[in-house]
Design an enzyme around this catalytic site. Structure first.
Site, PDB file in Angstrom:
ATOM      1  N   GLY A  14      -5.283  21.773  41.563  1.00 19.88           N
ATOM      2  CA  GLY A  14      -5.678  20.361  41.538  1.00 19.88           C
ATOM      3  C   GLY A  14      -4.505  19.422  41.788  1.00 19.88           C
ATOM      4  O   GLY A  14      -3.386  19.854  42.091  1.00 19.88           O
ATOM      5  N   ASP A  60     -13.389  31.088  37.486  1.00 18.66           N
ATOM      6  CA  ASP A  60     -13.937  29.977  36.715  1.00 18.66           C
ATOM      7  C   ASP A  60     -13.528  30.169  35.260  1.00 18.66           C
ATOM      8  O   ASP A  60     -13.830  31.208  34.656  1.00 18.66           O
ATOM      9  CB  ASP A  60     -15.467  29.998  36.861  1.00 18.66           C
ATOM     10  N   LYS A 107      -3.652  33.805  21.905  1.00 18.96           N
ATOM     11  CA  LYS A 107      -3.598  34.544  20.636  1.00 18.96           C
ATOM     12  C   LYS A 107      -3.269  36.016  20.899  1.00 18.96           C
ATOM     13  O   LYS A 107      -2.413  36.606  20.238  1.00 18.96           O
ATOM     14  CB  LYS A 107      -4.964  34.404  19.936  1.00 18.96           C
ATOM     15  N   TYR A 147     -17.244  14.474  29.358  1.00 20.40           N
ATOM     16  CA  TYR A 147     -15.795  14.606  29.538  1.00 20.40           C
ATOM     17  C   TYR A 147     -15.060  14.242  28.237  1.00 20.40           C
ATOM     18  O   TYR A 147     -14.278  15.038  27.721  1.00 20.40           O
ATOM     19  CB  TYR A 147     -15.361  13.683  30.672  1.00 20.40           C
ATOM     20  N   LYS A 151     -13.299  16.987  25.868  1.00 21.28           N
ATOM     21  CA  LYS A 151     -11.851  16.997  25.634  1.00 21.28           C
ATOM     22  C   LYS A 151     -11.534  16.861  24.146  1.00 21.28           C
ATOM     23  O   LYS A 151     -10.553  17.416  23.651  1.00 21.28           O
ATOM     24  CB  LYS A 151     -11.191  15.854  26.412  1.00 21.28           C
ATOM     25  N   TYR A 161      -7.163  26.831  16.232  1.00 23.02           N
ATOM     26  CA  TYR A 161      -6.462  28.080  16.576  1.00 23.02           C
ATOM     27  C   TYR A 161      -5.018  28.029  16.063  1.00 23.02           C
ATOM     28  O   TYR A 161      -4.452  29.053  15.675  1.00 23.02           O
ATOM     29  CB  TYR A 161      -6.465  28.312  18.096  1.00 23.02           C
ATOM     30  N   THR A 177      -3.236   8.731  36.007  1.00 25.16           N
ATOM     31  CA  THR A 177      -2.100   9.165  36.820  1.00 25.16           C
ATOM     32  C   THR A 177      -2.527   9.234  38.284  1.00 25.16           C
ATOM     33  O   THR A 177      -3.666   9.580  38.588  1.00 25.16           O
ATOM     34  CB  THR A 177      -1.619  10.542  36.319  1.00 25.16           C
ATOM     35  N   ARG A 188     -11.670   8.059  42.176  1.00 25.21           N
ATOM     36  CA  ARG A 188     -10.897   7.276  41.204  1.00 25.21           C
ATOM     37  C   ARG A 188     -10.371   6.025  41.894  1.00 25.21           C
ATOM     38  O   ARG A 188     -10.333   5.933  43.122  1.00 25.21           O
ATOM     39  CB  ARG A 188      -9.768   8.123  40.616  1.00 25.21           C
TER      40      ARG A 188
HETATM   41  P1  NAD Z   1      -8.183  17.617  39.544  1.00 19.73           P
HETATM   42  O1  NAD Z   1      -9.655  17.484  39.606  1.00 19.73           O
HETATM   43  O2  NAD Z   1      -7.391  17.377  40.785  1.00 19.73           O
HETATM   44  O3  NAD Z   1      -7.763  19.038  38.973  1.00 19.73           O
HETATM   45  C1  NAD Z   1      -8.574  19.825  38.154  1.00 19.73           C
HETATM   46  C2  NAD Z   1      -8.582  21.226  38.710  1.00 19.73           C
HETATM   47  O4  NAD Z   1      -9.387  22.059  37.853  1.00 19.73           O
HETATM   48  C3  NAD Z   1      -9.191  21.307  40.117  1.00 19.73           C
HETATM   49  O5  NAD Z   1      -8.362  22.085  40.943  1.00 19.73           O
HETATM   50  C4  NAD Z   1     -10.522  21.985  39.878  1.00 19.73           C
HETATM   51  O6  NAD Z   1     -10.988  22.710  40.998  1.00 19.73           O
HETATM   52  C5  NAD Z   1     -10.221  22.856  38.678  1.00 19.73           C
HETATM   53  N1  NAD Z   1     -11.403  23.223  37.890  1.00 19.73           N
HETATM   54  C6  NAD Z   1     -12.425  22.439  37.491  1.00 19.73           C
HETATM   55  N2  NAD Z   1     -13.314  23.132  36.780  1.00 19.73           N
HETATM   56  C7  NAD Z   1     -12.846  24.410  36.730  1.00 19.73           C
HETATM   57  C8  NAD Z   1     -13.335  25.614  36.155  1.00 19.73           C
HETATM   58  N3  NAD Z   1     -14.496  25.669  35.473  1.00 19.73           N
HETATM   59  N4  NAD Z   1     -12.584  26.746  36.306  1.00 19.73           N
HETATM   60  C9  NAD Z   1     -11.423  26.737  36.998  1.00 19.73           C
HETATM   61  N5  NAD Z   1     -10.930  25.624  37.573  1.00 19.73           N
HETATM   62  C10 NAD Z   1     -11.625  24.466  37.434  1.00 19.73           C
HETATM   63  O7  NAD Z   1      -7.691  16.618  38.389  1.00 19.73           O
HETATM   64  P2  NAD Z   1      -6.222  16.274  37.871  1.00 19.73           P
HETATM   65  O8  NAD Z   1      -6.081  14.814  37.967  1.00 19.73           O
HETATM   66  O9  NAD Z   1      -5.212  17.147  38.491  1.00 19.73           O
HETATM   67  O10 NAD Z   1      -6.372  16.623  36.322  1.00 19.73           O
HETATM   68  C11 NAD Z   1      -5.829  17.807  35.773  1.00 19.73           C
HETATM   69  C12 NAD Z   1      -6.064  17.800  34.271  1.00 19.73           C
HETATM   70  O11 NAD Z   1      -5.431  16.658  33.692  1.00 19.73           O
HETATM   71  C13 NAD Z   1      -7.537  17.746  33.882  1.00 19.73           C
HETATM   72  O12 NAD Z   1      -7.763  18.574  32.775  1.00 19.73           O
HETATM   73  C14 NAD Z   1      -7.730  16.299  33.498  1.00 19.73           C
HETATM   74  O13 NAD Z   1      -8.757  16.150  32.555  1.00 19.73           O
HETATM   75  C15 NAD Z   1      -6.376  15.928  32.939  1.00 19.73           C
HETATM   76  N6  NAD Z   1      -6.141  14.486  33.044  1.00 19.73           N
HETATM   77  C16 NAD Z   1      -5.847  13.914  34.253  1.00 19.73           C
HETATM   78  C17 NAD Z   1      -5.671  12.538  34.325  1.00 19.73           C
HETATM   79  C18 NAD Z   1      -5.334  11.841  35.623  1.00 19.73           C
HETATM   80  O14 NAD Z   1      -5.266  10.609  35.642  1.00 19.73           O
HETATM   81  N7  NAD Z   1      -5.065  12.531  36.713  1.00 19.73           N
HETATM   82  C19 NAD Z   1      -5.800  11.752  33.171  1.00 19.73           C
HETATM   83  C20 NAD Z   1      -6.130  12.373  31.976  1.00 19.73           C
HETATM   84  C21 NAD Z   1      -6.279  13.747  31.909  1.00 19.73           C
HETATM   85  N1  UDP Z   2     -13.038   1.268  39.693  1.00 19.58           N
HETATM   86  C1  UDP Z   2     -13.310   0.266  40.618  1.00 19.58           C
HETATM   87  N2  UDP Z   2     -13.599   0.634  41.904  1.00 19.58           N
HETATM   88  C2  UDP Z   2     -13.614   1.924  42.313  1.00 19.58           C
HETATM   89  C3  UDP Z   2     -13.326   2.951  41.376  1.00 19.58           C
HETATM   90  C4  UDP Z   2     -13.048   2.586  40.070  1.00 19.58           C
HETATM   91  O1  UDP Z   2     -13.295  -0.927  40.285  1.00 19.58           O
HETATM   92  O2  UDP Z   2     -13.882   2.169  43.508  1.00 19.58           O
HETATM   93  C5  UDP Z   2     -12.697   0.882  38.309  1.00 19.58           C
HETATM   94  C6  UDP Z   2     -13.501   1.616  37.241  1.00 19.58           C
HETATM   95  O3  UDP Z   2     -14.697   0.915  36.956  1.00 19.58           O
HETATM   96  C7  UDP Z   2     -12.530   1.597  36.070  1.00 19.58           C
HETATM   97  C8  UDP Z   2     -11.154   1.654  36.728  1.00 19.58           C
HETATM   98  O4  UDP Z   2     -11.355   1.258  38.076  1.00 19.58           O
HETATM   99  O5  UDP Z   2     -12.640   0.384  35.356  1.00 19.58           O
HETATM  100  C9  UDP Z   2     -10.530   3.034  36.695  1.00 19.58           C
HETATM  101  O6  UDP Z   2     -11.474   3.959  37.188  1.00 19.58           O
HETATM  102  P1  UDP Z   2     -11.153   5.488  37.457  1.00 19.58           P
HETATM  103  O7  UDP Z   2     -12.411   6.116  37.918  1.00 19.58           O
HETATM  104  O8  UDP Z   2      -9.965   5.600  38.337  1.00 19.58           O
HETATM  105  O9  UDP Z   2     -10.688   6.086  36.051  1.00 19.58           O
HETATM  106  P2  UDP Z   2     -11.139   5.889  34.529  1.00 19.58           P
HETATM  107  O10 UDP Z   2      -9.933   5.337  33.888  1.00 19.58           O
HETATM  108  O11 UDP Z   2     -12.295   4.930  34.435  1.00 19.58           O
HETATM  109  O12 UDP Z   2     -11.495   7.246  34.078  1.00 19.58           O
END
Ligand code: NAD
Ligand code: UDP
Length: 324
Positions: A14, A60, A107, A147, A151, A161, A177, A188
């Site tokens: 990801g 998965d 574990k 979600y 989480k 654990y 991020t 996003r």
């Molecule tokens: P992303 O969607 O790019 O990455 C998630 C990855 O997990 C993807 O490659 C997807 O294919 C894989 N995945 C999903 N379900 C799966 C499953 N059942 N088995 C195996 N793989 C699976 O998102 P990201 O932004 O890289 O986020 C990575 C992690 O960080 C996530 O857990 C997300 O909740 C957390 N996170 C990200 C942000 C952000 O802003 N990017 C913010 C808060 C938390």
């Molecule tokens: N948002 C927006 N236009 C878009 C996508 C998102 O105005 O095309 C807004 C969304 O309603 C939220 C903020 O941008 O208030 C951040 O959305 P995102 O989906 O990036 O992440 P979130 O923090 O809500 O999980």
């Protein structure tokens, strides 16, 4: 020299996982990237495939898997609202069963395991900025609950654990991020605005755009995650990781339009249900215990992200779901 370790990164293909794998491989560790490619694609890790200390497994994480490792970063989970709401039951399963599977592995192997939690555990926060001690305001039956509550349950499992089985765990709560390699169709806000501005399409502002987010550049975030894994064992967390500089969504749109030099118009659309109105991390704990704080300002990070979007052919990306 630091000892070389066998490290599993779930969700390793990801946006964040692929950067983490790059950093770990560059450090010489033996890295296993596990992913089902729901919201990513193999091209994210193509530069690593030829490296002898990198291995890619299509799997998965809701299903058990037996690997021998020293450390686990658990990132597998769709993170963009449109994609995690597409199949909400699967999202909850990924968080909860994924946590159980990596914790069971940790574990059995005596491995250290880090959970990528989220600012979403604070829901639509009444406390601002959000410290780790704040327990949040999550709607447990709303469209974001699969979600947020998934989480939260994963954090519970990690702590149980740890307390009951002595597993060495780490929890980080990641705030919004962005950066190069974000999925251009993840829906996003940063990726949507950049894609729309580059194509001259309308910029979709949900609500009136006054809601805020604090945007952290990818490399800052990965640096924080790596420090957390290497922190002393008493620092279980949760620890907030994010950039405390807050922007409204309208301000973000203005910056993106200016940096791209785009004349896209703003198109106002309804605010999605339970969309948090404000979000800003209190990073005092990360500052004091990890010596960490973000270094990349939004403008600089957006410039790098826009350069990446300009460098790729968007037709080479498959939208994971229709929700972007
Ligand atoms: P992303 O969607 O790019 O990455 C998630 C990855 O997990 C993807 O490659 C997807 O294919 C894989 N995945 C999903 N379900 C799966 C499953 N059942 N088995 C195996 N793989 C699976 O998102 P990201 O932004 O890289 O986020 C990575 C992690 O960080 C996530 O857990 C997300 O909740 C957390 N996170 C990200 C942000 C952000 O802003 N990017 C913010 C808060 C938390
Ligand atoms: N948002 C927006 N236009 C878009 C996508 C998102 O105005 O095309 C807004 C969304 O309603 C939220 C903020 O941008 O208030 C951040 O959305 P995102 O989906 O990036 O992440 P979130 O923090 O809500 O999980």
């Amino acid at each position: 020299m630091a000892a070389l370790k066998r490290i599993l990164v779930t969700g390793g293909a990801g946006f964040l996982g692929s950067r983490l794998c790059e950093r770990l491989v560059a450090s010489g560790h033996d890295v296993i990237c596990l992913d089902n490619f729901f919201t990513s694609q193999k091209s994210n890790v193509v530069s690593l495939l030829a490296r002898p200390n990198f291995e890619l497994i299509r799997h998965d994480i809701t299903l058990p898997i037996f690997l021998e490792v020293d450390e686990i970063y658990n990132l597998a989970c769709p993170a963009a609202p449109g994609h995690y709401q597409y199949n909400p039951i699967k999202t909850m399963k990924t968080s909860v069963m994924g946590a159980i599977n990596v914790l069971g592995m940790a574990k059995r192997c005596g491995a250290k395991v880090l959970q990528a939690s989220t600012s979403e555990v604070y829901g639509d926060p009444e406390v601002h900025p959000q410290p780790e001690s704040y327990r949040g305001a999550v709607n447990p039956i709303g469209p974001r609950a699969c979600y947020d509550e998934g989480k939260r349950a994963a954090e519970t499992l990690f702590m149980d654990y740890h307390r009951r089985n002595g597993v060495n765990v780490r929890i980080v709560r990641i705030f919004n991020t962005y950066g190069p390699n974000m999925h251009p169709f993840d829906g996003r806000v940063v990726s949507n605005f950049i894609r729309q501005a580059l194509r001259g399409e309308p910029i979709t502002i949900f609500g009136d755009g006054s809601q805020s987010r604090s945007f952290c550049y990818r490399d800052d975030l990965i640096d924080g995650i790596l420090r957390m894994m290497d922190a002393p064992d008493d620092l279980v967390g949760p620890v907030n990781l994010g950039n405390p500089v807050e922007f409204s969504i309208l301000e973000l749109a203005e910056q993106v339009l200016e940096l791209i030099g785009s004349a896209s118009e703003l198109k106002y659309e309804p605010l999605p249900q339970d969309d948090p109105t404000q979000r800003q991390p209190d990073i005092s704990l990360a500052r004091s215990r990890l010596g960490w704080e973000p270094t990349v300002k939004l403008r600089e990070g957006l410039q790098k992200t826009i350069a990446w979007f300009r460098s790729v052919d968007l037709d080479h990306f498959r939208p994971p779901t229709p929700n972007y």
